[in-house]
Design a protein around this motif. Structure first.
Motif, PDB file in Angstrom:
ATOM      1  N   PHE A   1       0.829  -1.247  -0.067  1.00 11.28           N
ATOM      2  CA  PHE A   1       0.020   0.091  -0.064  1.00 11.28           C
ATOM      3  C   PHE A   1       0.637   1.369   0.179  1.00 11.28           C
ATOM      4  O   PHE A   1       0.598   2.267  -0.813  1.00 11.28           O
ATOM      5  N   ASP A   2       2.035   1.337   0.893  1.00 12.18           N
ATOM      6  CA  ASP A   2       2.603   2.389   0.854  1.00 12.18           C
ATOM      7  C   ASP A   2       3.462   2.805  -0.299  1.00 12.18           C
ATOM      8  O   ASP A   2       3.513   3.767  -0.742  1.00 12.18           O
ATOM      9  N   GLY A   3       3.937   1.627  -0.837  1.00  9.47           N
ATOM     10  CA  GLY A   3       4.514   1.592  -2.220  1.00  9.47           C
ATOM     11  C   GLY A   3       3.745   2.319  -3.299  1.00  9.47           C
ATOM     12  O   GLY A   3       4.030   3.158  -4.021  1.00  9.47           O
ATOM     13  N   LEU A   4       2.623   1.942  -3.398  1.00  9.98           N
ATOM     14  CA  LEU A   4       1.497   2.383  -4.393  1.00  9.98           C
ATOM     15  C   LEU A   4       1.028   3.607  -4.251  1.00  9.98           C
ATOM     16  O   LEU A   4       0.930   4.489  -5.043  1.00  9.98           O
ATOM     17  N   ARG A   5       1.291   4.044  -2.908  1.00  9.34           N
ATOM     18  CA  ARG A   5       0.665   5.240  -2.663  1.00  9.34           C
ATOM     19  C   ARG A   5       1.544   6.326  -3.058  1.00  9.34           C
ATOM     20  O   ARG A   5       1.406   7.467  -3.866  1.00  9.34           O
ATOM     21  N   ASP A   6       3.046   6.076  -3.127  1.00  4.01           N
ATOM     22  CA  ASP A   6       3.906   7.091  -3.446  1.00  4.01           C
ATOM     23  C   ASP A   6       3.929   7.122  -4.818  1.00  4.01           C
ATOM     24  O   ASP A   6       4.254   8.185  -5.383  1.00  4.01           O
ATOM     25  N   LEU A   7       3.649   5.968  -5.568  1.00  4.16           N
ATOM     26  CA  LEU A   7       3.528   6.071  -6.844  1.00  4.16           C
ATOM     27  C   LEU A   7       2.596   6.563  -7.430  1.00  4.16           C
ATOM     28  O   LEU A   7       2.672   7.266  -8.580  1.00  4.16           O
ATOM     29  N   ALA A   8       1.423   6.468  -6.980  1.00 10.04           N
ATOM     30  CA  ALA A   8      -0.067   6.789  -7.450  1.00 10.04           C
ATOM     31  C   ALA A   8       0.000   8.471  -7.175  1.00 10.04           C
ATOM     32  O   ALA A   8      -0.904   8.988  -8.081  1.00 10.04           O
ATOM     33  N   GLY A   9       0.534   9.226  -6.483  1.00  9.56           N
ATOM     34  CA  GLY A   9       0.333  10.467  -6.236  1.00  9.56           C
ATOM     35  C   GLY A   9      -1.023  10.743  -5.439  1.00  9.56           C
ATOM     36  O   GLY A   9      -1.277  10.220  -4.382  1.00  9.56           O
ATOM     37  N   ASP A  10      -1.612  11.483  -6.400  1.00  9.90           N
ATOM     38  CA  ASP A  10      -3.019  11.735  -5.698  1.00  9.90           C
ATOM     39  C   ASP A  10      -4.098  10.916  -6.061  1.00  9.90           C
ATOM     40  O   ASP A  10      -5.379  11.106  -5.738  1.00  9.90           O
ATOM     41  N   ARG A  11      -3.751   9.948  -6.811  1.00  5.77           N
ATOM     42  CA  ARG A  11      -4.782   8.746  -7.078  1.00  5.77           C
ATOM     43  C   ARG A  11      -5.253   8.125  -5.906  1.00  5.77           C
ATOM     44  O   ARG A  11      -4.392   7.624  -5.207  1.00  5.77           O
ATOM     45  N   ASN A  12      -6.323   7.724  -5.990  1.00  9.31           N
ATOM     46  CA  ASN A  12      -6.765   6.784  -4.791  1.00  9.31           C
ATOM     47  C   ASN A  12      -6.323   5.194  -5.069  1.00  9.31           C
ATOM     48  O   ASN A  12      -6.093   4.854  -6.281  1.00  9.31           O
ATOM     49  N   VAL A  13      -5.861   4.720  -4.093  1.00  7.65           N
ATOM     50  CA  VAL A  13      -5.380   3.498  -4.021  1.00  7.65           C
ATOM     51  C   VAL A  13      -6.399   2.522  -3.033  1.00  7.65           C
ATOM     52  O   VAL A  13      -6.668   2.546  -2.099  1.00  7.65           O
ATOM     53  N   VAL A  14      -6.720   1.380  -3.806  1.00  6.07           N
ATOM     54  CA  VAL A  14      -7.627   0.433  -2.940  1.00  6.07           C
ATOM     55  C   VAL A  14      -6.878  -1.097  -3.185  1.00  6.07           C
ATOM     56  O   VAL A  14      -6.498  -1.692  -4.249  1.00  6.07           O
ATOM     57  N   VAL A  15      -6.363  -1.364  -2.115  1.00  8.64           N
ATOM     58  CA  VAL A  15      -5.681  -2.746  -1.969  1.00  8.64           C
ATOM     59  C   VAL A  15      -6.490  -3.974  -1.637  1.00  8.64           C
ATOM     60  O   VAL A  15      -6.955  -3.974  -0.496  1.00  8.64           O
ATOM     61  N   ASP A  16      -6.939  -4.676  -2.490  1.00  4.70           N
ATOM     62  CA  ASP A  16      -7.976  -5.711  -2.058  1.00  4.70           C
ATOM     63  C   ASP A  16      -7.384  -7.090  -2.227  1.00  4.70           C
ATOM     64  O   ASP A  16      -7.571  -7.976  -3.219  1.00  4.70           O
ATOM     65  N   VAL A  17      -6.331  -7.308  -1.371  1.00  2.06           N
ATOM     66  CA  VAL A  17      -5.518  -8.466  -1.301  1.00  2.06           C
ATOM     67  C   VAL A  17      -5.929  -9.385  -0.087  1.00  2.06           C
ATOM     68  O   VAL A  17      -6.357  -8.840   0.845  1.00  2.06           O
TER      69      VAL A  17
END
Length: 729
Positions: free
Chosen positions: A535-551
């Motif tokens: 989640f943290d890695g994707l948040r940094d990559l996504a910028g202001d985009r929302n991240v949904v981790v459905d794992v």
């Protein structure tokens, strides 16, 4: 109110299903948006939570929205009232709920600390609402300041909203969504990181958010996945919190669920008679409890954090001057009149320049701060201080012109006379960026921003490098970001963290992830730390985009087997659980120490031949073969059916009291707690040349599957599975 966009599901003025007239957009989330609307029939204001088009056909997200609809059975003034789900003629699914007017606690948190008496009032009100929900076996699982609204700004009228687990419209407060965990890290109970929730989870979250609003700062949970896991196991720092609030929060937020208050009723009982409760043990010291740490969401990991003290309470009046001070000030009035006339210094009064002569016009703020933030597609939000009514009006007008918000307080401080005009000029320079954040501390400024316009990025970076407006000084970092984030770049991040099979990106937009796209990840991981890191890695990559981790969080043993399992479709063979010692169905699949799991298979009517292989992949690293095994070797479907047609139930694990020869029965002990997996393989012929031992290592079973992969690949018709979890009560 948030500005509408052409791509939004609804626009102001739209009539939805001939009933609800859209008035405005209230919030955007990763999977749904919320609109303010009015019934054309009754005139009642409502809020419509609309599932985004890409999720409207996804059964998993429909289940989440349907689960939220179920809250309509809870009738309490402290719980938002829900109506029902509807689908528009274009296939969009939406949920109707009451519209609640007032600020959420996250906005109050930005304004600074709340008084202890107001915190206790909010606690009582929210606990009453939770009690009503818990009485119907409904757990919120995502309680945080943005999910509690103070109707008309009154703490005694707090309302809990958003019982769904897929929402994230609050900037900087990401929510992980999955089949096991929902909650914002800062407020989630420790057990939520492992996917466990019950009423005590909500008690912890309520205590954590009460502490945050008392401090004026969210809990510090660290900067790395392991720090999150470690700090969640520690008590919250309540040093400096007055009684009885301190004892209440300590008992609500004990890391171990069994050590904290067990119910909302217990919270209410404490509020009724706090003196009857023993004082809580003192918490460990930590950072200054009166300091609020506000960390800008910088794109550069080296970007510094700004530390800001809470704004003074406007209700706190300065102490009256001594009699001697009064006489000395009186002698200055004639001089002051001359100064005012000669310098036309009305502006000096409002800027606080004459505070040394007359005393401060407004409460003194030290440090003197202002935070301005704009996220892509949203308005400008201002919080902090302003030196005069004129400056406050100008800054508020700037925010409101762009449909933003302004939460500024008049205050005096050690700032230059031109402070208000300088800050306003700087904000106007920033407003062309997609997203930006400005933190002003006295005359020192920290600026971060991003844009997809290279020319703008170069021009603004050069202008800021040559100097900030007026007397302001500081640093600026303007980042050039692509308009679309390439899926390959996201997938590379997933591949680097995958430790339990592939992680995938369902529903990838054709052109890549745009500024408003949500990045959704599915798959399996081997542990909670991996999910946090993901989640943290994707948040940094996504910028202001929302991240949904459905794992799905498994464990190393299950992941080992997963990597060796043959590829086969699901066959519709249902796996059901019963608590054997009580003969009670257990749809959750969670069993506690001392309980006796009973396992039944239901064979569909069309499964009439072939062979079944049923195994339990244990959390301890072992595999137990329920069928076939040395004591029950016949695993032919025809034999298991025994001449019965239609759906047939086959028992593979029995009640301890009834187990006969060759029938496996077991109880849960505390040596192998965690997740195990029931695996059902339907094949045209026996999977192996001989009988496998009743139990063996997961590694040995995985190697056997791999060794027979060439033959088994053609034999296996289907693969069905289900998680069985064991835990302490």
């Amino acid at each position: 109110m948030i500005d509408s966009r052409p791509g939004d599901a609804f626009q102001p003025g739209d009539l939805v299903n001939n009933t609800y007239r859209i008035e405005s957009l209230l919030g955007r989330g990763g999977t749904s948006d919320v609109y303010k609307a009015r019934s054309e029939i009754s005139g009642r204001l409502v809020a419509l939570k609309v599932l985004k088009a890409e999720f409207s056909g996804n059964d998993d997200y429909l289940v989440l929205l349907t689960r939220e609809e179920g809250i309509r059975e809870v009738r309490h003034d402290a719980v938002v009232r829900y109506s029902e789900n509807h689908r528009t003629e274009h296939g969009l699914v939406y949920l109707v709920m009451d519209y609640v007017e007032g600020p959420a606690l996250d906005r109050k948190l930005k304004q600074g600390p709340m008084p202890a008496d107001e915190i206790l009032t909010v606690c009582r009100r929210v606990a009453e609402g939770l009690q009503a929900a818990h009485d119907r076996n409904i757990v919120h699982r995502d309680l945080s300041p943005d999910n509690i609204i103070l109707r008309d700004g009154d703490p005694a009228q707090a309302v809990i909203i958003d019982f769904g687990i897929a929402k994230d419209t609050n900037p900087g407060a990401e929510t992980i969504v999955g089949n096991e965990f929902a909650g914002k890290y800062a407020y989630a109970a420790p057990e939520q990181l492992s996917g466990n929730t019950d009423a005590r989870t909500d008690i912890y979250s309520l205590g954590a958010l009460l502490l945050a609003n008392f401090r004026g700062a969210s809990p510090d949970i660290g900067n790395s996945p392991m720090e999150v896991v470690t700090r969640k196991a520690e008590p919250l720092n309540t040093e400096g919190v007055p009684e009885p609030l301190k004892t209440l929060i300590d008992r609500m937020t004990a890391p171990e669920p069994e050590n904290r208050m067990q119910s909302a009723a217990e919270v209410l009982a404490f509020l009724d008679a706090p003196d009857a409760a023993p004082p809580a043990a003192p918490s460990d010291g930590g950072a200054d409890p009166d300091a609020t740490v506000i960390v800008p969401r910088a794109r550069n990991a080296d970007a510094p954090a700004a530390t800001v003290a809470p704004a003074p309470d406007p209700r706190d009046k300065p102490a009256p001057a001594s009699r001697g001070e009064t006489r000395s000030r009186g002698g200055l009035f004639a001089m002051l009149a001359v100064v005012v006339l000669i310098a036309a210094g009305a502006g000096a009064w409002f800027s606080g320049a004459l505070d040394g002569l007359l005393g401060p016009k407004y409460p003194i703020a030290d440090p003197y701060t202002l935070i301005a933030e704009k996220r892509d597609g949203d308005g400008v939000n201002l919080t902090g201080h302003a030196p005069s009514e004129d400056a406050l009006a100008a800054l508020a007008g700037f925010a409101e012109t762009g449909l933003g918000t302004s939460e500024l307080q008049l205050a005096s401080g050690d700032i230059p006379d031109s402070w208000g005009a300088d800050v306003l000029a700087l904000l106007r320079d920033m407003d062309g960026l997609n997203a930006w954040r400005v933190v002003v501390d006295g005359s020192s400024v920290d600026i971060t921003g991003s844009t997809a316009d290279k020319a703008l990025q170069e021009r603004l970076s050069a202008a800021l490098a040559s100097g900030l407006p007026g007397a302001l000084t500081g640093r600026a970092e303007i980042t050039l970001v692509p308009q679309f984030l390439a899926p390959d770049e996201v997938q590379a991040e997933l591949d680097g963290l995958a430790d339990c099979g592939p992680l995938t990106l369902p529903g990838v937009p054709q052109l890549g992830y745009g500024p408003q796209s949500a990045i959704t990840v599915t798959g399996k991981v081997a542990g909670t730390a991996t999910r946090v890191q993901l989640f943290d890695g994707l948040r940094d990559l996504a910028g202001d985009r929302n991240v949904v981790v459905d794992v799905e969080v498994l464990n190393p043993t299950l992941c080992l087997i997963e990597s060796h399992l043959p590829t086969a479709p699901a066959g519709g063979i249902a796996i059901g659980f019963t608590v054997g010692d009580r003969d009670e169905p257990n749809p959750s699949g969670r069993f506690f120490v001392g309980e006796n799991p009973v396992i039944d298979l239901t064979l569909p009517a069309d499964v009439t031949d072939g062979y079944l292989s049923v195994s339990i992949l244990d959390v301890s690293g072992n595999v137990f073969h329920l069928l076939p095994n040395i004591n029950r070797q016949d695993n032919a479907v025809a034999g298991l059916r025994g001449g019965r047609d239609g759906d047939v139930t086959v028992r593979v694990a029995y009640p301890v009291a009834d187990a006969g020869p060759g029938q496996i029965a077991f109880t849960v002990d505390d040596s192998t707690l965690g997740k195990s997996k029931i695996l059902v393989l339907h094949s045209t012929a026996p999977l192996f040349d001989g009988m496998r031992p009743t139990s063996e290592s997961a590694k040995g079973y995985a190697e056997a599957l791999q060794a027979h992969a060439g033959v088994n690949g053609t034999r296996i018709l289907s693969l069905d599975s289900r998680i069985l979890e064991t835990a302490k009560p």
